[in-house]
Design a protein around this motif. Structure first.
Motif, PDB file in Angstrom:
ATOM      1  N   GLU A   1       1.261   1.175   9.715  1.00 19.91           N
ATOM      2  CA  GLU A   1       1.183   0.167   8.657  1.00 19.91           C
ATOM      3  C   GLU A   1      -0.270  -0.117   8.285  1.00 19.91           C
ATOM      4  O   GLU A   1      -0.603  -0.266   7.106  1.00 19.91           O
ATOM      5  N   VAL A   2      -1.158  -0.169   9.275  1.00 16.55           N
ATOM      6  CA  VAL A   2      -2.586  -0.365   9.001  1.00 16.55           C
ATOM      7  C   VAL A   2      -3.099   0.783   8.130  1.00 16.55           C
ATOM      8  O   VAL A   2      -3.809   0.557   7.140  1.00 16.55           O
ATOM      9  N   ILE A   3      -2.718   2.011   8.475  1.00 16.47           N
ATOM     10  CA  ILE A   3      -3.175   3.188   7.728  1.00 16.47           C
ATOM     11  C   ILE A   3      -2.627   3.159   6.304  1.00 16.47           C
ATOM     12  O   ILE A   3      -3.382   3.309   5.337  1.00 16.47           O
ATOM     13  N   THR A   4      -1.318   2.972   6.156  1.00 16.34           N
ATOM     14  CA  THR A   4      -0.731   3.008   4.806  1.00 16.34           C
ATOM     15  C   THR A   4      -1.228   1.839   3.957  1.00 16.34           C
ATOM     16  O   THR A   4      -1.512   2.017   2.769  1.00 16.34           O
ATOM     17  N   ASN A   5      -1.369   0.661   4.543  1.00 18.73           N
ATOM     18  CA  ASN A   5      -1.884  -0.482   3.780  1.00 18.73           C
ATOM     19  C   ASN A   5      -3.310  -0.230   3.309  1.00 18.73           C
ATOM     20  O   ASN A   5      -3.671  -0.594   2.186  1.00 18.73           O
ATOM     21  N   HIS A   6      -4.105   0.413   4.158  1.00 17.49           N
ATOM     22  CA  HIS A   6      -5.491   0.686   3.763  1.00 17.49           C
ATOM     23  C   HIS A   6      -5.548   1.699   2.616  1.00 17.49           C
ATOM     24  O   HIS A   6      -6.297   1.509   1.653  1.00 17.49           O
ATOM     25  N   PHE A   7      -4.738   2.755   2.704  1.00 16.97           N
ATOM     26  CA  PHE A   7      -4.737   3.726   1.603  1.00 16.97           C
ATOM     27  C   PHE A   7      -4.145   3.117   0.326  1.00 16.97           C
ATOM     28  O   PHE A   7      -4.570   3.460  -0.777  1.00 16.97           O
ATOM     29  N   LEU A   8      -3.208   2.189   0.463  1.00 19.90           N
ATOM     30  CA  LEU A   8      -2.691   1.486  -0.714  1.00 19.90           C
ATOM     31  C   LEU A   8      -3.805   0.650  -1.347  1.00 19.90           C
ATOM     32  O   LEU A   8      -3.985   0.671  -2.570  1.00 19.90           O
ATOM     33  N   ASP A   9      -4.575  -0.054  -0.510  1.00 16.33           N
ATOM     34  CA  ASP A   9      -5.703  -0.831  -1.023  1.00 16.33           C
ATOM     35  C   ASP A   9      -6.715   0.069  -1.726  1.00 16.33           C
ATOM     36  O   ASP A   9      -7.242  -0.290  -2.788  1.00 16.33           O
ATOM     37  N   LEU A  10      -7.004   1.229  -1.126  1.00 14.35           N
ATOM     38  CA  LEU A  10      -7.957   2.159  -1.741  1.00 14.35           C
ATOM     39  C   LEU A  10      -7.419   2.699  -3.068  1.00 14.35           C
ATOM     40  O   LEU A  10      -8.167   2.854  -4.031  1.00 14.35           O
ATOM     41  N   GLU A  11      -6.115   2.979  -3.096  1.00  8.92           N
ATOM     42  CA  GLU A  11      -5.505   3.456  -4.345  1.00  8.92           C
ATOM     43  C   GLU A  11      -5.643   2.410  -5.439  1.00  8.92           C
ATOM     44  O   GLU A  11      -6.094   2.697  -6.551  1.00  8.92           O
ATOM     45  N   VAL A  12      -5.276   1.181  -5.133  1.00  7.08           N
ATOM     46  CA  VAL A  12      -5.362   0.099  -6.123  1.00  7.08           C
ATOM     47  C   VAL A  12      -6.815  -0.107  -6.548  1.00  7.08           C
ATOM     48  O   VAL A  12      -7.111  -0.264  -7.733  1.00  7.08           O
ATOM     49  N   GLY A  13      -7.726  -0.045  -5.588  1.00  7.28           N
ATOM     50  CA  GLY A  13      -9.144  -0.221  -5.897  1.00  7.28           C
ATOM     51  C   GLY A  13      -9.736   0.902  -6.729  1.00  7.28           C
ATOM     52  O   GLY A  13     -10.784   0.729  -7.352  1.00  7.28           O
ATOM     53  N   SER A  14      -9.063   2.050  -6.747  1.00  4.20           N
ATOM     54  CA  SER A  14      -9.586   3.188  -7.512  1.00  4.20           C
ATOM     55  C   SER A  14      -9.164   3.156  -8.978  1.00  4.20           C
ATOM     56  O   SER A  14      -9.638   3.948  -9.770  1.00  4.20           O
ATOM     57  N   LEU A  15      -8.271   2.229  -9.324  1.00  3.88           N
ATOM     58  CA  LEU A  15      -7.818   2.130 -10.711  1.00  3.88           C
ATOM     59  C   LEU A  15      -8.898   1.497 -11.582  1.00  3.88           C
ATOM     60  O   LEU A  15      -9.693   0.678 -11.117  1.00  3.88           O
ATOM     61  N   THR A  16      -8.886   1.857 -12.858  1.00  5.34           N
ATOM     62  CA  THR A  16      -9.831   1.261 -13.802  1.00  5.34           C
ATOM     63  C   THR A  16      -9.373  -0.158 -14.142  1.00  5.34           C
ATOM     64  O   THR A  16      -8.259  -0.563 -13.781  1.00  5.34           O
ATOM     65  N   GLU A  17     -10.213  -0.897 -14.843  1.00  3.47           N
ATOM     66  CA  GLU A  17      -9.843  -2.255 -15.262  1.00  3.47           C
ATOM     67  C   GLU A  17      -8.593  -2.255 -16.128  1.00  3.47           C
ATOM     68  O   GLU A  17      -7.857  -3.232 -16.167  1.00  3.47           O
ATOM     69  N   GLU A  18      -8.343  -1.144 -16.805  1.00  2.00           N
ATOM     70  CA  GLU A  18      -7.157  -1.021 -17.653  1.00  2.00           C
ATOM     71  C   GLU A  18      -5.934  -0.570 -16.855  1.00  2.00           C
ATOM     72  O   GLU A  18      -4.858  -0.359 -17.417  1.00  2.00           O
ATOM     73  N   GLY A  19      -6.115  -0.380 -15.558  1.00  3.34           N
ATOM     74  CA  GLY A  19      -4.999   0.035 -14.709  1.00  3.34           C
ATOM     75  C   GLY A  19      -4.725   1.530 -14.731  1.00  3.34           C
ATOM     76  O   GLY A  19      -3.657   1.983 -14.309  1.00  3.34           O
ATOM     77  N   GLU A  20      -5.678   2.293 -15.239  1.00  3.96           N
ATOM     78  CA  GLU A  20      -5.499   3.739 -15.302  1.00  3.96           C
ATOM     79  C   GLU A  20      -6.125   4.394 -14.070  1.00  3.96           C
ATOM     80  O   GLU A  20      -7.004   3.820 -13.428  1.00  3.96           O
ATOM     81  N   ALA A  21      -5.662   5.601 -13.789  1.00  3.56           N
ATOM     82  CA  ALA A  21      -6.158   6.323 -12.617  1.00  3.56           C
ATOM     83  C   ALA A  21      -7.645   6.615 -12.754  1.00  3.56           C
ATOM     84  O   ALA A  21      -8.114   7.038 -13.809  1.00  3.56           O
ATOM     85  N   GLY A  22      -8.365   6.383 -11.672  1.00  5.54           N
ATOM     86  CA  GLY A  22      -9.783   6.711 -11.616  1.00  5.54           C
ATOM     87  C   GLY A  22      -9.973   8.078 -10.981  1.00  5.54           C
ATOM     88  O   GLY A  22      -9.009   8.804 -10.719  1.00  5.54           O
ATOM     89  N   ARG A  23     -11.226   8.401 -10.693  1.00  2.31           N
ATOM     90  CA  ARG A  23     -11.549   9.714 -10.106  1.00  2.31           C
ATOM     91  C   ARG A  23     -10.823   9.987  -8.794  1.00  2.31           C
ATOM     92  O   ARG A  23     -10.390  11.092  -8.526  1.00  2.31           O
ATOM     93  N   SER A  24     -10.750   8.988  -7.929  1.00  5.66           N
ATOM     94  CA  SER A  24     -10.205   9.215  -6.586  1.00  5.66           C
ATOM     95  C   SER A  24      -8.754   8.771  -6.422  1.00  5.66           C
ATOM     96  O   SER A  24      -8.200   8.882  -5.338  1.00  5.66           O
ATOM     97  N   THR A  25      -8.126   8.291  -7.481  1.00  4.59           N
ATOM     98  CA  THR A  25      -6.767   7.765  -7.368  1.00  4.59           C
ATOM     99  C   THR A  25      -5.789   8.808  -6.843  1.00  4.59           C
ATOM    100  O   THR A  25      -4.991   8.524  -5.932  1.00  4.59           O
ATOM    101  N   GLU A  26      -5.832  10.012  -7.375  1.00  5.46           N
ATOM    102  CA  GLU A  26      -4.883  11.050  -6.963  1.00  5.46           C
ATOM    103  C   GLU A  26      -4.992  11.343  -5.465  1.00  5.46           C
ATOM    104  O   GLU A  26      -3.986  11.507  -4.773  1.00  5.46           O
TER     105      GLU A  26
END
Length: 108
Positions: free
Chosen positions: A64-89
């Protein structure tokens, strides 16, 4: 069997080291050293660790710690418009890989 690829483990080690999850990092390093799944005789890169998969034995809480952290990183990688950033994929792939692992019951 709960297995995951080398890339997912090494990325988890890198990211969890940044947030001080040292106990999980040590377990992941131990998995890389001791839990490699044997490759078939026909595998063309038998000695290449980056093509290996590893048996994962972590608790549900550790996963859960691992998946929550990668979820946080995924959300943090989105642009202000909510679009995928460079590292989102990359983070989506890592989150999916780790989400497919089931944790061991803490009572075992």
């Amino acid at each position: 069997m709960n297995t995951i690829n080398y890339f997912s483990i090494s990325e988890a080690i890198t990211e969890l080291s940044k947030i001080g999850q040292n106990e999980i990092v040590m377990k992941l390093k131990n998995i890389l050293e001791n839990n490699e799944v044997e490759k078939s005789e026909l595998h063309n890169k038998k000695n290449d660790k980056t093509t290996s998969h590893y048996k994962v034995s972590l608790t549900k809480e550790e996963l859960e710690v691992i998946t929550n952290h990668f979820l946080d990183l995924e959300v943090g990688s989105l642009t202000e418009e909510g679009e995928a950033g460079r590292s989102t994929e990359k983070y989506v792939t890592l989150l999916n890989n780790w989400s497919n692992i089931t944790g061991e019951s803490a009572s075992l």
